[in-house]
Design a protein around this motif. Sequence first.
Motif, PDB file in Angstrom:
ATOM      1  N   UNK A 108       0.842  -1.189   0.000  1.00  0.00           N
ATOM      2  CA  UNK A 108       0.000   0.000   0.000  1.00  0.00           C
ATOM      3  C   UNK A 108       0.880   1.243   0.000  1.00  0.00           C
ATOM      4  N   UNK A 109       0.427   2.268  -0.665  1.00  0.00           N
ATOM      5  CA  UNK A 109       1.157   3.537  -0.684  1.00  0.00           C
ATOM      6  C   UNK A 109       0.817   4.370   0.523  1.00  0.00           C
ATOM      7  N   UNK A 110       1.747   5.247   0.895  1.00  0.00           N
ATOM      8  CA  UNK A 110       1.516   6.156   2.003  1.00  0.00           C
ATOM      9  C   UNK A 110       2.147   7.498   1.682  1.00  0.00           C
ATOM     10  N   UNK A 111       1.532   8.542   2.182  1.00  0.00           N
ATOM     11  CA  UNK A 111       1.993   9.909   1.912  1.00  0.00           C
ATOM     12  C   UNK A 111       2.678  10.518   3.118  1.00  0.00           C
ATOM     13  N   UNK A 112       3.160   9.717   4.061  1.00  0.00           N
ATOM     14  CA  UNK A 112       3.733  10.106   5.341  1.00  0.00           C
ATOM     15  C   UNK A 112       4.111  11.559   5.552  1.00  0.00           C
ATOM     16  N   UNK A 113       3.683  12.120   6.676  1.00  0.00           N
ATOM     17  CA  UNK A 113       4.045  13.493   7.039  1.00  0.00           C
ATOM     18  C   UNK A 113       4.693  13.503   8.420  1.00  0.00           C
ATOM     19  N   UNK A 114       3.908  13.367   9.505  1.00  0.00           N
ATOM     20  CA  UNK A 114       4.498  13.269  10.836  1.00  0.00           C
ATOM     21  C   UNK A 114       3.499  12.619  11.778  1.00  0.00           C
ATOM     22  N   UNK A 115       4.015  11.970  12.814  1.00  0.00           N
ATOM     23  CA  UNK A 115       3.169  11.222  13.727  1.00  0.00           C
ATOM     24  C   UNK A 115       2.794   9.893  13.093  1.00  0.00           C
ATOM     25  N   UNK A 116       2.460   8.875  13.904  1.00  0.00           N
ATOM     26  CA  UNK A 116       2.197   7.540  13.363  1.00  0.00           C
ATOM     27  C   UNK A 116       1.063   7.538  12.352  1.00  0.00           C
ATOM     28  N   UNK A 117      -0.072   8.151  12.702  1.00  0.00           N
ATOM     29  CA  UNK A 117      -1.197   8.144  11.776  1.00  0.00           C
ATOM     30  C   UNK A 117      -0.857   8.925  10.507  1.00  0.00           C
ATOM     31  N   UNK A 118      -0.205  10.067  10.658  1.00  0.00           N
ATOM     32  CA  UNK A 118       0.182  10.848   9.490  1.00  0.00           C
ATOM     33  C   UNK A 118       1.354  10.192   8.769  1.00  0.00           C
ATOM     34  N   UNK A 119       2.237   9.502   9.523  1.00  0.00           N
ATOM     35  CA  UNK A 119       3.386   8.837   8.922  1.00  0.00           C
ATOM     36  C   UNK A 119       2.924   7.779   7.932  1.00  0.00           C
ATOM     37  N   UNK A 120       1.991   6.972   8.345  1.00  0.00           N
ATOM     38  CA  UNK A 120       1.494   5.917   7.467  1.00  0.00           C
ATOM     39  C   UNK A 120       0.315   6.380   6.628  1.00  0.00           C
ATOM     40  N   UNK A 121      -0.398   7.358   7.083  1.00  0.00           N
ATOM     41  CA  UNK A 121      -1.651   7.732   6.444  1.00  0.00           C
ATOM     42  C   UNK A 121      -2.751   6.951   7.123  1.00  0.00           C
ATOM     43  N   UNK A 122      -3.932   7.497   7.163  1.00  0.00           N
ATOM     44  CA  UNK A 122      -5.005   6.837   7.908  1.00  0.00           C
ATOM     45  C   UNK A 122      -5.395   5.497   7.295  1.00  0.00           C
ATOM     46  N   UNK A 123      -5.377   5.374   5.967  1.00  0.00           N
ATOM     47  CA  UNK A 123      -5.724   4.094   5.344  1.00  0.00           C
ATOM     48  C   UNK A 123      -4.643   3.064   5.606  1.00  0.00           C
ATOM     49  N   UNK A 124      -3.387   3.418   5.378  1.00  0.00           N
ATOM     50  CA  UNK A 124      -2.290   2.481   5.613  1.00  0.00           C
ATOM     51  C   UNK A 124      -2.245   2.054   7.075  1.00  0.00           C
ATOM     52  N   UNK A 125      -2.471   3.001   7.981  1.00  0.00           N
ATOM     53  CA  UNK A 125      -2.498   2.687   9.404  1.00  0.00           C
ATOM     54  C   UNK A 125      -3.644   1.722   9.720  1.00  0.00           C
ATOM     55  N   UNK A 126      -4.811   1.961   9.130  1.00  0.00           N
ATOM     56  CA  UNK A 126      -5.945   1.070   9.344  1.00  0.00           C
ATOM     57  C   UNK A 126      -5.702  -0.316   8.783  1.00  0.00           C
ATOM     58  N   UNK A 127      -5.027  -0.414   7.649  1.00  0.00           N
ATOM     59  CA  UNK A 127      -4.713  -1.713   7.049  1.00  0.00           C
ATOM     60  C   UNK A 127      -3.729  -2.471   7.922  1.00  0.00           C
ATOM     61  N   UNK A 128      -2.747  -1.765   8.458  1.00  0.00           N
ATOM     62  CA  UNK A 128      -1.712  -2.392   9.271  1.00  0.00           C
ATOM     63  C   UNK A 128      -2.289  -3.067  10.507  1.00  0.00           C
ATOM     64  N   UNK A 129      -3.283  -2.462  11.102  1.00  0.00           N
ATOM     65  CA  UNK A 129      -3.864  -3.011  12.324  1.00  0.00           C
ATOM     66  C   UNK A 129      -4.963  -4.014  12.002  1.00  0.00           C
ATOM     67  N   UNK A 130      -4.816  -5.203  12.543  1.00  0.00           N
ATOM     68  CA  UNK A 130      -5.849  -6.222  12.390  1.00  0.00           C
ATOM     69  C   UNK A 130      -5.668  -7.141  11.200  1.00  0.00           C
ATOM     70  N   UNK A 131      -4.617  -6.945  10.419  1.00  0.00           N
ATOM     71  CA  UNK A 131      -4.390  -7.806   9.270  1.00  0.00           C
ATOM     72  C   UNK A 131      -3.516  -8.992   9.698  1.00  0.00           C
ATOM     73  N   UNK A 132      -3.699 -10.123   9.033  1.00  0.00           N
ATOM     74  CA  UNK A 132      -2.992 -11.332   9.430  1.00  0.00           C
ATOM     75  C   UNK A 132      -1.828 -11.681   8.504  1.00  0.00           C
TER      76      UNK A 132
END
Length: 140
Positions: A108-132
Amino acid sequence: MFEYQNVVVALDIYSEYEMVLERALNIAQSSKHLHLVHVTLPQVYFEPYGAAFNSDFVTDIREQAKTRLNSIAEKLHIQSDQVHAVLGDPAAEIHKVAKDVHADLIVIGTHGQSGLKLLLGSTANGVLHGVKCDVLAVKV
């Protein structure tokens, strides 16, 4: 070395996706291992007396996305059953596609800026959590 057999590539087809796709192709080593997914967000608009959902408008947007995603897939010789243009919450729908195809990697692509949610982006952060499976976030 472990080779990924089912790679889900989450693309924002209206943004810079080429680097994400290139990275996925390099890892999978063949387009036959790739599943492309683009998620269209439901469109809600507000009228004077409440919210409304325009299903015709959403269907048009989803069909346009599917056409564009199929065009990308065709260039890479990816079969149509490996192309997923879906409607809903991006992280949840990417999780669902990954589960359905037994993915061992999500790219997945991410547009990272700062902070974990901004670093990954909200979609990338959401994908990362809960995936197996493994997740590769590509900075674009």
